[in-house]
Design an enzyme around this catalytic site. Structure first.
Site, PDB file in Angstrom:
ATOM      1  N   ASP A   1      -5.407  -3.752  -2.824  1.00 32.10           N
ATOM      2  CA  ASP A   1      -4.577  -3.447  -1.654  1.00 32.10           C
ATOM      3  C   ASP A   1      -3.941  -4.696  -1.037  1.00 32.10           C
ATOM      4  OD1 ASP A   1      -3.634  -2.588   0.930  1.00 32.10           O
ATOM      5  OD2 ASP A   1      -4.972  -0.866   0.760  1.00 32.10           O
TER       6      ASP A   1
ATOM      7  N   SER B   1       0.829  -1.193   0.000  1.00 32.38           N
ATOM      8  CA  SER B   1       0.000   0.000   0.000  1.00 32.38           C
ATOM      9  C   SER B   1       0.874   1.258   0.000  1.00 32.38           C
ATOM     10  CB  SER B   1      -0.958  -0.056   1.196  1.00 32.38           C
ATOM     11  OG  SER B   1      -2.030   0.843   1.023  1.00 32.38           O
TER      12      SER B   1
END
Length: 273
Positions: free
Chosen positions: A162, A49
């Site tokens: 993610d 991320s």
């Protein structure tokens, strides 16, 4: 004359794993600032991320001064815009893509100065996917694509988003890349008190982080875990960038002895002061 890491035979191959945590990623920049000052240059970097974005910039040779300057002048309008097609995401991330390609000059994994891996999650198979080659910016956008908020990436048969969903602190990845000493920077400390949550993006991010925390126990795979004191800071406020970077600096300074001591300090947690 400064002493560089390659002249320190006692320092083993040093891998850095940068975890997810939205705008709290500014703390990563503070950690990197200390490592730069101490001439501790990682031989391998992996990120999830926001950790993937900061880690890729570091692997590309972007200085922490430029990273902090970029963090400090950004706002959400400069990064995203509504996605009116609304098939897979509420927000369009083409502005973020432009920033990564144009402002940071990122292009491919092969152009990086340090071997780097971006961690993503395949929504179809429900497993982590580590990307180490090809278009770097595509991988970073996928690694930081909060499900439902930012568009996932179609890559072959995979639908990538993610990486924090399954592997928020990619210490395992760094070790598999060949690092003898693995240093993790964790932006999701357990035991955090009440967090101020306001706005759709913060609600979504906080919900995701709580889910991640329920199975987030990867300190054991790092030799040294740096945990900046970021309690009470926001996931989405650009006004806290300087504070977060300072907290990252404090935690990195406290970890220097453990890093220099090498793998003998296995499972050493170094919280920020």
């Amino acid at each position: 004359m400064p002493v560089h890491s390659h002249s320190m035979p006692e320092l083993p191959a040093f891998g850095l794993a940068l975890g997810g945590g939205a705008l709290r990623g500014a703390a990563h920049v503070g950690v990197l600032e200390v490592l730069e000052e101490q001439h501790l240059r990682p031989t391998h970097v992996a990120g999830t991320s926001i950790g993937s974005i900061v880690g890729a910039a570091h692997a590309a040779g972007v200085g922490t001064g430029k990273m902090l300057e970029l963090f400090s002048r950004l706002n959400w309008n400069a990064l995203v815009r509504p996605n009116w097609r609304l098939k897979r995401a509420l927000l369009d991330n083409s502005k973020l893509e432009g920033l990564l390609r144009d402002d940071l000059g990122l292009s491919t994994f092969e152009a990086l100065e340090i071997p780097f891996a971006a961690v993503t999650t395949d929504l179809r198979k429900g497993e982590p996917v580590v990307i180490t080659e090809g278009d770097l910016v595509e991988a970073l956008l996928a690694s930081s694509a909060i499900p439902g908020i930012f568009p996932p990436l179609e890559r072959g048969e995979a639908l990538l988003c993610d990486g924090g969903i399954l592997e928020n602190l990619p210490t395992r990845v760094v070790r598999e890349m060949g690092a003898d000493l693995v240093v993790g920077v964790d932006l999701l400390p357990k035991g955090e008190g009440p967090v101020e949550v306001d706005g759709l993006l913060e609600i979504w991010q906080r919900s995701l982080d709580l889910l991640i925390l329920s199975n987030h126990d990867q300190h054991g795979s790092a030799d040294v875990t740096i945990v900046p004191d970021i309690h009470g800071t926001s996931f989405s406020s650009f006004s806290e960038v300087t504070l977060l970077a300072t907290r990252g600096r404090e935690a990195a300074l406290a970890a220097l002895d453990a890093i220099r001591s090498g793998p003998a300090n296995a499972n050493r947690h170094v919280p920020g002061e």
